[in-house]
Design a protein around this motif. Structure first.
Motif, PDB file in Angstrom:
ATOM      1  N   ASN A 144     -18.224  21.427  21.680  1.00  0.00           N
ATOM      2  CA  ASN A 144     -17.806  21.869  23.006  1.00  0.00           C
ATOM      3  C   ASN A 144     -16.943  20.807  23.694  1.00  0.00           C
ATOM      4  O   ASN A 144     -16.030  21.138  24.461  1.00  0.00           O
ATOM      5  CB  ASN A 144     -19.027  22.186  23.859  1.00  0.00           C
ATOM      6  CG  ASN A 144     -19.409  23.653  23.786  1.00  0.00           C
ATOM      7  OD1 ASN A 144     -18.622  24.486  23.351  1.00  0.00           O
ATOM      8  ND2 ASN A 144     -20.611  23.984  24.224  1.00  0.00           N
ATOM      9  N   ALA A 182     -13.344  30.572  27.059  1.00  0.00           N
ATOM     10  CA  ALA A 182     -14.283  31.627  26.686  1.00  0.00           C
ATOM     11  C   ALA A 182     -15.156  31.188  25.511  1.00  0.00           C
ATOM     12  O   ALA A 182     -16.373  31.452  25.486  1.00  0.00           O
ATOM     13  CB  ALA A 182     -13.515  32.902  26.332  1.00  0.00           C
ATOM     14  N   VAL A 183     -14.557  30.493  24.537  1.00  0.00           N
ATOM     15  CA  VAL A 183     -15.322  30.007  23.391  1.00  0.00           C
ATOM     16  C   VAL A 183     -16.372  28.992  23.840  1.00  0.00           C
ATOM     17  O   VAL A 183     -17.518  29.013  23.376  1.00  0.00           O
ATOM     18  CB  VAL A 183     -14.379  29.395  22.340  1.00  0.00           C
ATOM     19  CG1 VAL A 183     -15.181  28.692  21.242  1.00  0.00           C
ATOM     20  CG2 VAL A 183     -13.492  30.478  21.729  1.00  0.00           C
ATOM     21  N   THR A 185     -17.897  28.878  26.702  1.00  0.00           N
ATOM     22  CA  THR A 185     -18.979  29.603  27.361  1.00  0.00           C
ATOM     23  C   THR A 185     -19.903  30.263  26.346  1.00  0.00           C
ATOM     24  O   THR A 185     -21.134  30.224  26.482  1.00  0.00           O
ATOM     25  CB  THR A 185     -18.396  30.669  28.307  1.00  0.00           C
ATOM     26  OG1 THR A 185     -17.551  30.033  29.274  1.00  0.00           O
ATOM     27  CG2 THR A 185     -19.504  31.421  29.028  1.00  0.00           C
ATOM     28  N   VAL A 186     -19.341  30.839  25.298  1.00  0.00           N
ATOM     29  CA  VAL A 186     -20.150  31.473  24.244  1.00  0.00           C
ATOM     30  C   VAL A 186     -21.015  30.432  23.538  1.00  0.00           C
ATOM     31  O   VAL A 186     -22.212  30.651  23.304  1.00  0.00           O
ATOM     32  CB  VAL A 186     -19.243  32.205  23.245  1.00  0.00           C
ATOM     33  CG1 VAL A 186     -20.055  32.695  22.043  1.00  0.00           C
ATOM     34  CG2 VAL A 186     -18.552  33.395  23.911  1.00  0.00           C
ATOM     35  N   PHE A 187     -20.422  29.284  23.208  1.00  0.00           N
ATOM     36  CA  PHE A 187     -21.188  28.232  22.543  1.00  0.00           C
ATOM     37  C   PHE A 187     -22.293  27.690  23.442  1.00  0.00           C
ATOM     38  O   PHE A 187     -23.391  27.366  22.966  1.00  0.00           O
ATOM     39  CB  PHE A 187     -20.254  27.098  22.120  1.00  0.00           C
ATOM     40  CG  PHE A 187     -19.472  27.378  20.864  1.00  0.00           C
ATOM     41  CD1 PHE A 187     -19.625  28.577  20.193  1.00  0.00           C
ATOM     42  CD2 PHE A 187     -18.583  26.446  20.365  1.00  0.00           C
ATOM     43  CE1 PHE A 187     -18.916  28.856  19.039  1.00  0.00           C
ATOM     44  CE2 PHE A 187     -17.869  26.697  19.205  1.00  0.00           C
ATOM     45  CZ  PHE A 187     -18.031  27.908  18.542  1.00  0.00           C
ATOM     46  N   GLN A 188     -22.013  27.579  24.742  1.00  0.00           N
ATOM     47  CA  GLN A 188     -23.042  27.090  25.666  1.00  0.00           C
ATOM     48  C   GLN A 188     -24.210  28.070  25.732  1.00  0.00           C
ATOM     49  O   GLN A 188     -25.384  27.658  25.740  1.00  0.00           O
ATOM     50  CB  GLN A 188     -22.445  26.906  27.056  1.00  0.00           C
ATOM     51  CG  GLN A 188     -23.341  26.152  28.027  1.00  0.00           C
ATOM     52  CD  GLN A 188     -23.389  24.667  27.728  1.00  0.00           C
ATOM     53  OE1 GLN A 188     -22.369  24.048  27.465  1.00  0.00           O
ATOM     54  NE2 GLN A 188     -24.571  24.081  27.748  1.00  0.00           N
ATOM     55  N   ALA A 189     -23.910  29.358  25.792  1.00  0.00           N
ATOM     56  CA  ALA A 189     -24.974  30.371  25.793  1.00  0.00           C
ATOM     57  C   ALA A 189     -25.768  30.318  24.489  1.00  0.00           C
ATOM     58  O   ALA A 189     -27.003  30.447  24.488  1.00  0.00           O
ATOM     59  CB  ALA A 189     -24.374  31.757  26.002  1.00  0.00           C
ATOM     60  N   TYR A 190     -25.072  30.112  23.372  1.00  0.00           N
ATOM     61  CA  TYR A 190     -25.757  29.995  22.075  1.00  0.00           C
ATOM     62  C   TYR A 190     -26.681  28.781  22.063  1.00  0.00           C
ATOM     63  O   TYR A 190     -27.811  28.845  21.561  1.00  0.00           O
ATOM     64  CB  TYR A 190     -24.720  29.896  20.965  1.00  0.00           C
ATOM     65  CG  TYR A 190     -25.308  29.728  19.577  1.00  0.00           C
ATOM     66  CD1 TYR A 190     -25.753  30.826  18.852  1.00  0.00           C
ATOM     67  CD2 TYR A 190     -25.420  28.455  18.994  1.00  0.00           C
ATOM     68  CE1 TYR A 190     -26.297  30.680  17.582  1.00  0.00           C
ATOM     69  CE2 TYR A 190     -25.959  28.294  17.737  1.00  0.00           C
ATOM     70  CZ  TYR A 190     -26.395  29.407  17.030  1.00  0.00           C
ATOM     71  OH  TYR A 190     -26.936  29.257  15.781  1.00  0.00           O
ATOM     72  N   SER A 193     -29.823  29.479  23.989  1.00  0.00           N
ATOM     73  CA  SER A 193     -30.726  30.403  23.292  1.00  0.00           C
ATOM     74  C   SER A 193     -31.538  29.704  22.211  1.00  0.00           C
ATOM     75  O   SER A 193     -32.555  30.235  21.756  1.00  0.00           O
ATOM     76  CB  SER A 193     -29.928  31.555  22.679  1.00  0.00           C
ATOM     77  OG  SER A 193     -29.098  31.098  21.620  1.00  0.00           O
ATOM     78  N   THR A 223     -12.075  29.656  34.022  1.00  0.00           N
ATOM     79  CA  THR A 223     -11.476  30.567  33.047  1.00  0.00           C
ATOM     80  C   THR A 223     -10.899  31.797  33.741  1.00  0.00           C
ATOM     81  O   THR A 223      -9.784  32.245  33.417  1.00  0.00           O
ATOM     82  CB  THR A 223     -12.522  30.985  32.005  1.00  0.00           C
ATOM     83  OG1 THR A 223     -13.059  29.816  31.366  1.00  0.00           O
ATOM     84  CG2 THR A 223     -11.898  31.884  30.942  1.00  0.00           C
TER      85      THR A 223
END
Length: 272
Positions: A144, A182-183, A185-190, A193, A223
């Motif tokens: 990230n 956007a990528v 944000t997706v990695f942060q959510a992953y 989890s 973003t």
């Protein structure tokens, strides 16, 4: 002429947006508190949608003012000062979370029930607290970091392309920046989890999620900010001499990048 403009300033007409913003923010706050206590989140959702509508309508009016010629060089200076002061206020917002994290990291104290007399020596704890399994900073957090640093390069590329009136590179640079955001944000959510600790698992978890979570929110806002600039760039609303909206978005994005570098170094690496 009685109504002829003979100054360089923009005198704003009465606007409903401050009132709408205050009401929407109040509904969102009260609704969120009720939702945290198990009540229906409907009021909070209404307030959030109201804030989104205010953001759209208010900034739409600002763009129209620019197209109408109201943003004179003097007015643009004031707008730039406003953006800088806003970013400074955001810096101090994150200083609070860093302060809390470093205070508890440098002086860790176990949880104590009740009040202790001033003469009682507090037992020394450990950091991170027992039972907390921290993230490996050289895994997803490092990825990230690279993503955000690349996005800082692409938004700078887009800025220079706009100054030199290279429209193709402007659009490509902004598209790359929005995609990288956007990528991230997706990695942060992953990452969230797969965390081994929850928000309620003590002071480390609370500080970690508040600092990185608010940063993630700022990435999302940035973003969206840059995506709007991309749409405006595609229809030719920016010129090499007049692009204050894009400058504000670029400054905000660089601020987000710098905050993440401090988070990565302070919380992910040093904080282990």
């Amino acid at each position: 002429m009685a109504h002829e403009k003979n100054h360089n300033y923009h005198i704003l007409p009465p606007s409903p947006w401050p009132f709408y913003a205050a009401v929407s923010a109040f509904f969102m706050l009260v609704g969120s508190i009720l939702a945290f206590h198990g009540e229906t989140p409907l009021l909070g959702i209404v307030g959030f949608l109201g804030c989104c509508y205010v953001a759209y309508g208010w900034w739409r009016d600002v763009v129209m003012e620019s197209k109408d010629g109201d943003h004179t060089p003097v007015v643009q200076i004031g707008l730039r000062y406003g953006v800088l002061l806003f970013i400074i206020s955001e810096v101090m917002f994150f200083v609070a979370w860093f302060w809390s994290f470093f205070k508890h990291a440098i002086f860790p104290v176990p949880e104590i029930e009740g009040q202790l007399a001033p003469t009682v020596e507090l037992p020394v704890g450990q950091w991170p607290p027992a039972g907390i399994e921290t993230f490996d900073p050289w895994g997803l957090p490092f990825m990230n970091t690279v993503i955000l640093l690349l996005s800082g390069c692409t938004v700078t590329w887009a800025h220079h392309a706009l100054i030199h009136n290279t429209r193709k590179d402007l659009v490509l640079g902004l598209t790359a920046t929005v995609g990288l955001g956007a990528v991230f944000t997706v990695f942060q959510a992953y990452e969230y989890s797969h965390a081994e600790f929850a928000f309620t698992d003590g002071i480390y978890a609370a500080n970690f999620y508040m600092a990185t979570g608010f940063h993630g929110f700022h990435v999302l806002v940035g973003t969206i900010f840059l995506a709007v600039c991309l749409l405006r760039a595609r229809v030719g609303q920016f010129t090499s001499k007049k692009h204050l909206g894009f400058e504000a978005a670029a400054w905000y994005w660089h601020f987000v990048d710098v905050v993440w570098l401090f988070l990565f170094a302070g919380i992910y690496i040093w904080g282990r």
